[in-house]
Design a protein around this motif. Structure first.
Motif, PDB file in Angstrom:
ATOM      1  N   CYS A 137       0.846  -1.183   0.000  1.00 48.73           N
ATOM      2  CA  CYS A 137       0.000   0.000   0.000  1.00 48.73           C
ATOM      3  C   CYS A 137       0.891   1.248   0.000  1.00 48.73           C
ATOM      4  CB  CYS A 137      -0.891  -0.005   1.238  1.00 48.73           C
ATOM      5  SG  CYS A 137      -1.880   1.498   1.389  1.00 48.73           S
ATOM      6  N   CYS A 140      -0.246   3.226   3.666  1.00 49.22           N
ATOM      7  CA  CYS A 140       0.010   2.729   5.029  1.00 49.22           C
ATOM      8  C   CYS A 140       1.070   1.638   5.078  1.00 49.22           C
ATOM      9  CB  CYS A 140      -1.281   2.209   5.671  1.00 49.22           C
ATOM     10  SG  CYS A 140      -1.757   0.556   5.148  1.00 49.22           S
ATOM     11  N   ALA A 142       0.958  -1.400   4.237  1.00 51.61           N
ATOM     12  CA  ALA A 142       0.503  -2.789   4.364  1.00 51.61           C
ATOM     13  C   ALA A 142       1.040  -3.554   3.156  1.00 51.61           C
ATOM     14  CB  ALA A 142      -1.015  -2.856   4.394  1.00 51.61           C
ATOM     15  N   CYS A 161      -6.003  -1.107  -0.894  1.00 52.12           N
ATOM     16  CA  CYS A 161      -5.588  -1.640   0.406  1.00 52.12           C
ATOM     17  C   CYS A 161      -6.791  -2.008   1.276  1.00 52.12           C
ATOM     18  CB  CYS A 161      -4.735  -0.592   1.124  1.00 52.12           C
ATOM     19  SG  CYS A 161      -4.174  -1.105   2.756  1.00 52.12           S
ATOM     20  N   CYS A 163      -6.654  -2.277   4.468  1.00 50.07           N
ATOM     21  CA  CYS A 163      -6.550  -1.556   5.749  1.00 50.07           C
ATOM     22  C   CYS A 163      -7.056  -0.125   5.625  1.00 50.07           C
ATOM     23  CB  CYS A 163      -5.102  -1.517   6.232  1.00 50.07           C
ATOM     24  SG  CYS A 163      -4.326  -3.120   6.370  1.00 50.07           S
ATOM     25  N   CYS A 164      -6.622   0.589   4.584  1.00 47.17           N
ATOM     26  CA  CYS A 164      -6.878   2.025   4.545  1.00 47.17           C
ATOM     27  C   CYS A 164      -7.446   2.504   3.210  1.00 47.17           C
ATOM     28  CB  CYS A 164      -5.585   2.791   4.838  1.00 47.17           C
ATOM     29  SG  CYS A 164      -4.435   2.804   3.442  1.00 47.17           S
ATOM     30  N   GLY A 166      -6.020   2.722   0.500  1.00 49.52           N
ATOM     31  CA  GLY A 166      -5.005   3.382  -0.330  1.00 49.52           C
ATOM     32  C   GLY A 166      -4.708   2.560  -1.577  1.00 49.52           C
TER      33      GLY A 166
HETATM   34 ZN    ZN Z   1      -3.123   0.937   3.293  1.00 49.38          ZN
END
Ligand code: ZN
Length: 257
Positions: A137, A140, A142, A161, A163-164, A166
């Motif tokens: 990512c 972040c 990841a 991503c 997680c975020c 992105g």
């Molecule tokens: Zn991310």
């Protein structure tokens, strides 16, 4: 010379290279696209071949293209990654793995992103242009393994991503990006300490990798060049083999007994 007229390996050159490998206390290999061509992976700089045929790599494989038109980037890269992930190592990769197992090779520095040295059994592989093994990512950090990447694509065809949300970028070095510092530092150290640098399938023209043989020469080491076509180091090479990389390396391994 037409490509169907393969030059037989030069016997004297093969014997000489085998001798240099036997004598050397620290041999390192430096490989480029030419070692993966026999696995069906064309060098993108060869015009009119494979996936690059209709696309100018400079318009898509750059960090600016990734950020500027991420969908187009992945439209191009997604099938390329799928194709690359199914490729198999060829006997030239296997020769280098065999040399390492026999204690005759300290490691492989490669410009290739295809993971074929690892698949062939090479243990110490320094991928100075990154590899398709993972993607990260850009927001972040990841990290996702190759097998996970396909599940990250959103409806727009952009890897996103989990997680975020992105943008996820493959862990390969794009044009306009710096080479990974850790990998380059390790490559430089290996080349400076090598008594023999075995350059295989690389035109040795793309910097900063093209500067690595210079480090070996400067410290009193030798270089051997096994690749089709000319390189800037041909005049300084202790051995210069310009036949088919598979035939040449297979002959060298046989000459080592
Ligand atoms: Zn991310």
């Amino acid at each position: 010379m037409p490509s169907d007229q393969r030059q037989a390996p030069s016997r004297a050159g093969v014997e000489r290279l085998a001798e240099l490998i036997r004598e050397s206390e620290s041999t390192v290999a430096l490989t480029g696209a030419g070692i993966s061509e026999p696995s069906g992976i064309p060098d993108f700089r060869t015009p009119g071949e494979g996936l690059w045929e209709k696309v100018d790599p400079m318009s898509v494989a750059t960090i600016d293209a990734f950020h500027g038109d991420t969908r187009r980037f992945w439209d191009f890269y997604r099938p390329r990654f799928q194709t690359l992930s199914g490729k198999r190592p060829n006997p030239a990769h296997e020769v280098l793995a065999a040399l390492e197992r026999r204690g005759l090779l300290d490691g492989v520095i490669t410009q290739n992103i295809d993971r074929l040295h690892g698949k062939a059994g090479s243990e110490r592989v320094i991928e100075v242009h990154g590899s398709i093994a993972s993607a990260s990512c850009t927001s972040c950090d990841a990290r996702f393994q190759l097998g996970q990447v396909d599940s990250l694509f959103d409806d727009d065809g952009i890897a996103t991503c989990t997680c975020c949300a992105g943008k996820v970028k493959p862990d390969v070095v794009l044009f306009g990006e710096l080479l990974p510092q850790g990998a380059m530092a390790e490559a430089q150290e290996l080349c400076a300490g090598a008594q023999l640098l075995l350059c295989v399938g690389s035109s040795l023209e793309v910097h900063p990798v093209a500067g690595l043989p210079e480090l070996t020469l400067r410290e009193g080491g030798r270089i051997a060049v096994v690749t089709k076509g000319s390189t800037p180091y041909d005049g300084e090479a202790a051995v210069r083999l310009d036949g088919d990389v598979v035939e040449e390396l297979t002959a060298v391994l046989a000459a080592l007994g």
